[in-house]
Design an enzyme around this catalytic site. Structure first.
Site, PDB file in Angstrom:
ATOM      1  N   GLU A  22     -46.926 -50.616  30.013  1.00 19.96           N
ATOM      2  CA  GLU A  22     -45.382 -51.166  30.223  1.00 19.96           C
ATOM      3  C   GLU A  22     -44.348 -49.916  30.286  1.00 19.96           C
ATOM      4  OE1 GLU A  22     -43.347 -54.528  30.300  1.00 19.96           O
ATOM      5  OE2 GLU A  22     -45.346 -54.604  29.382  1.00 19.96           O
ATOM      6  N   PRO A 225      20.382 -37.862  49.240  1.00 16.66           N
ATOM      7  CA  PRO A 225      20.601 -38.008  47.909  1.00 16.66           C
ATOM      8  C   PRO A 225      20.008 -39.299  47.098  1.00 16.66           C
ATOM      9  CG  PRO A 225      22.567 -38.443  48.938  1.00 16.66           C
ATOM     10  CD  PRO A 225      21.673 -38.100  50.082  1.00 16.66           C
ATOM     11  N   ASP A 248       8.932 -35.823  46.438  1.00 14.77           N
ATOM     12  CA  ASP A 248       9.370 -35.424  45.389  1.00 14.77           C
ATOM     13  C   ASP A 248       9.857 -36.416  44.211  1.00 14.77           C
ATOM     14  OD1 ASP A 248       9.248 -32.934  46.156  1.00 14.77           O
ATOM     15  OD2 ASP A 248      11.257 -32.600  47.018  1.00 14.77           O
ATOM     16  N   LYS A 270       8.195 -32.498  40.073  1.00 13.46           N
ATOM     17  CA  LYS A 270       8.158 -31.430  39.147  1.00 13.46           C
ATOM     18  C   LYS A 270       8.847 -31.597  37.963  1.00 13.46           C
ATOM     19  CE  LYS A 270       7.405 -27.854  42.634  1.00 13.46           C
ATOM     20  NZ  LYS A 270       8.108 -27.176  43.605  1.00 13.46           N
ATOM     21  N   GLY A 301      17.419 -34.692  49.333  1.00 13.65           N
ATOM     22  CA  GLY A 301      18.464 -34.229  50.051  1.00 13.65           C
ATOM     23  C   GLY A 301      18.230 -33.548  51.325  1.00 13.65           C
ATOM     24  N   ASP A 302      18.517 -32.365  51.450  1.00 15.87           N
ATOM     25  CA  ASP A 302      18.124 -31.535  52.617  1.00 15.87           C
ATOM     26  C   ASP A 302      16.768 -30.806  52.502  1.00 15.87           C
ATOM     27  OD1 ASP A 302      18.017 -30.515  55.293  1.00 15.87           O
ATOM     28  OD2 ASP A 302      18.992 -28.510  54.305  1.00 15.87           O
ATOM     29  N   MET A 382      21.021 -27.404  40.202  1.00 16.10           N
ATOM     30  CA  MET A 382      20.266 -27.187  39.060  1.00 16.10           C
ATOM     31  C   MET A 382      21.067 -26.364  38.196  1.00 16.10           C
ATOM     32  SD  MET A 382      16.879 -26.209  41.247  1.00 16.10           S
ATOM     33  CE  MET A 382      17.720 -25.623  42.613  1.00 16.10           C
ATOM     34  N   ALA A 411      24.658 -38.466  42.682  1.00 12.77           N
ATOM     35  CA  ALA A 411      25.507 -38.917  43.982  1.00 12.77           C
ATOM     36  C   ALA A 411      24.800 -39.817  44.801  1.00 12.77           C
ATOM     37  CB  ALA A 411      25.669 -37.522  44.433  1.00 12.77           C
TER      38      ALA A 411
HETATM   39  N1  SAH Z   1      16.979 -30.395  48.596  1.00 12.48           N
HETATM   40  C1  SAH Z   1      17.884 -31.007  47.641  1.00 12.48           C
HETATM   41  C2  SAH Z   1      17.884 -30.262  46.351  1.00 12.48           C
HETATM   42  C3  SAH Z   1      16.986 -30.016  45.445  1.00 12.48           C
HETATM   43  S1  SAH Z   1      17.190 -29.192  44.055  1.00 12.48           S
HETATM   44  C4  SAH Z   1      19.151 -31.173  48.190  1.00 12.48           C
HETATM   45  O1  SAH Z   1      19.696 -30.909  49.312  1.00 12.48           O
HETATM   46  O2  SAH Z   1      20.073 -31.857  47.717  1.00 12.48           O
HETATM   47  C5  SAH Z   1      17.482 -30.403  42.872  1.00 12.48           C
HETATM   48  C6  SAH Z   1      18.901 -30.481  42.439  1.00 12.48           C
HETATM   49  O3  SAH Z   1      19.687 -30.974  43.362  1.00 12.48           O
HETATM   50  C7  SAH Z   1      19.198 -31.303  41.145  1.00 12.48           C
HETATM   51  O4  SAH Z   1      18.973 -30.201  40.123  1.00 12.48           O
HETATM   52  C8  SAH Z   1      20.775 -31.285  41.486  1.00 12.48           C
HETATM   53  O5  SAH Z   1      21.460 -30.322  41.252  1.00 12.48           O
HETATM   54  C9  SAH Z   1      20.845 -31.601  42.898  1.00 12.48           C
HETATM   55  N2  SAH Z   1      20.690 -33.355  43.406  1.00 12.48           N
HETATM   56  C10 SAH Z   1      19.696 -33.640  43.886  1.00 12.48           C
HETATM   57  N3  SAH Z   1      19.972 -35.141  44.256  1.00 12.48           N
HETATM   58  C11 SAH Z   1      21.035 -35.206  43.623  1.00 12.48           C
HETATM   59  C12 SAH Z   1      21.924 -36.385  43.502  1.00 12.48           C
HETATM   60  N4  SAH Z   1      21.799 -37.713  43.887  1.00 12.48           N
HETATM   61  N5  SAH Z   1      23.099 -36.110  42.702  1.00 12.48           N
HETATM   62  C13 SAH Z   1      23.365 -35.031  42.230  1.00 12.48           C
HETATM   63  N6  SAH Z   1      22.648 -34.005  42.440  1.00 12.48           N
HETATM   64  C14 SAH Z   1      21.399 -34.201  42.905  1.00 12.48           C
END
Ligand code: SAH
Length: 458
Positions: A22, A225, A248, A270, A301-302, A382, A411
């Site tokens: 087995e 934003p 992000d 991050k 943002g940009d 920041m 914002a």
């Molecule tokens: N590339 C992003 C910035 C990235 S750095 C841009 O162009 O807006 C991350 C920082 O962006 C945050 O610490 C803060 O200071 C700012 N930020 C991003 N979004 C935001 C929001 N909706 N309102 C206020 N500050 C913002």
């Protein structure tokens, strides 16, 4: 790791099994999958063993194994259903220098057999050093599920195609070809048979050699934003076409929802707290997906404003991956809009600076003398950790304690919040953890009226 996993070549090798009952049958079932010559020794052979012997699958002798039988063997299994006998067989093995496995006796064994998922030539071996058989079984079941039955066939056919695939340059493009084969085209054509899989491979190869369809592309998209209505039309279109979206932490769900339902969405947030993605790992991820797929790299943002965009572009460049950039509304312009003021104004400031409070070396240095002048305006990203530093530098360079400063939190988001104060009060202004833009030299219109009054009384 007491037991080191290796894969042993069994082609034309001799493996000896002591025992024909087995217990031996269980081991033999596994051994018959190999390409070894299997010799079985033992009295009262199980019917199954006799059957295998008749079919020529094993060499069986109706007697006890002796030292001479181990000549030229690479492995020995002691599987006699009889612990004492197994131990003496193992002693024979030791003397002959043959690695032996004693059934149910880890200490007396030179090796152990792992739990195996067999999708030959793909083989997964799972071992727990005998510590947790239940765990091994569970892992095995999960791996079985992960590797559909066709995996082995696909791998075999793929193996035969490796030389042909060499015309695709090695690296991301070759990987993209194989990824598409194993996870898309291969499995889809498998049901129609081996011929269909081979045909699919030929088509796929032509596609990839022509450099066309399967080549990936990355679009860097500024997500703005937070308000989805602040996305550009190009951003919406790119999101809609993306197979993979890498974003992000600051990009809100309402924007991610604009991606296709089948798109793979990957967060590379991050964060100052908890787990956080390192830039190198983000770059690598981008290269991995960008080689084969339409990828949208969504940045808040940009993308080109405090977004580490260049580092990601360089990684793509180094791997010959094409990209384009869709700019976005940066937080500073969204914040000014939220305040109902303009960033520049005739007779007040003919320039505006976008700064970061911190850079690689800690607090970031700037032209503080200019920033301290009456009418100067700066948008600080920041800024939270550097509020006190900024205040100190401005005052040191002659800024008035009553210089207006404003913070816009979140914002263009539903929970947007705006506060104006004086430079004096700056460190207390940036409370909480919400993303915020800090303006120096800028006040909301309502606050400006009061501040101006205070200033003229001073
Ligand atoms: N590339 C992003 C910035 C990235 S750095 C841009 O162009 O807006 C991350 C920082 O962006 C945050 O610490 C803060 O200071 C700012 N930020 C991003 N979004 C935001 C929001 N909706 N309102 C206020 N500050 C913002």
């Amino acid at each position: 790791m007491r037991h080191f996993p290796i894969f042993v070549d069994t082609r034309d090798q001799k493996i000896v099994v002591s025992g024909a009952g087995e217990c031996a049958v269980a081991k033999l079932r596994l051994l018959l999958k190999t390409e070894a010559r299997v010799h079985v020794f033992g009295r009262d052979a199980h019917d199954v063993v006799q059957g295998w012997a008749q079919d020529g699958k094993v060499v069986y002798e109706d007697r006890v194994v002796t030292a001479g039988d181990l000549d030229g063997a690479i492995l020995l299994y002691a599987a006699n259903d009889e612990p004492e006998q197994d131990l003496s067989v193992a002693t024979l093995g030791k003397a002959a220098g043959v690695k032996s496995l004693v059934v149910d006796n880890l200490e007396a064994s030179d090796f152990i057999t792992p739990a195996i998922v067999d999708r030959d030539p793909v083989t997964v071996a799972i071992g727990t050093e005998g510590a947790a058989p239940v765990l091994a079984r569970k892992i095995k079941a999960e791996v079985e599920e992960m590797l559909p039955a066709g995996t082995g066939i696909l791998a075999r056919i793929g193996q035969g195609f490796r030389d042909a695939a060499e015309i695709i340059p090695q690296g991301p493009r070759r990987r993209a070809f194989w990824t598409s084969y194993y996870f898309d085209k291969g499995p889809k054509s498998l049901a129609k048979g081996k011929g269909a899989v081979e045909a699919a491979l030929h088509y796929l190869l032509a596609d990839h050699v022509n450099d066309g369809a399967a080549q990936g592309h990355v679009t860097f998209v500024g997500a703005g934003p937070g308000d989805p209505e602040l996305l550009t039309l190009k951003a919406r279109k790119a999101l809609h076409e993306a197979a993979v979206v890498i974003h992000d932490g600051l990009v809100p769900p309402a924007i991610l929802e604009l991606a296709r339902r089948e798109a793979q969405i990957i967060s590379v947030a991050k964060s100052a707290f908890g787990p956080s993605w390192r830039q190198e790992d983000i770059n690598a991820l981008l290269v991995e997906h960008g080689a084969a797929d339409r990828v949208v790299r969504l940045k808040s943002g940009d993308g080109g404003t405090f977004g580490r965009l260049d580092e990601e572009i360089e990684a793509l460049d180094a791997n010959d991956i094409a990209f384009d950039i869709v700019p976005g509304v940066t937080a500073a312009t969204a914040a000014a809009a939220a305040m109902g003021v303009s960033l520049t104004r005739r007779g007040r400031n003919s320039s505006i600076q976008f700064l970061t409070g911190r850079d690689l070396s800690g607090f970031a240095e700037h032209d503080w003398r200019r920033l301290a002048e009456p009418g100067a305006v700066a948008a600080i990203y920041m800024a939270r950790a550097s509020a006190r530093f900024v205040q100190g530098r401005l005052m040191m360079h002659g800024a008035s304690a009553s210089m207006p400063v404003s913070a816009v939190f979140n914002a263009a988001r539903p929970d947007q919040r705006i506060i104006t104060a004086t430079l004096n009060e700056l460190p207390e202004l940036l409370d909480g953890t919400d993303p915020a833009i800090l303006f120096t030299g800028l006040a909301t219109r309502a606050a400006k009226a009061t501040l101006l009054k205070e200033v003229s009384h001073a």
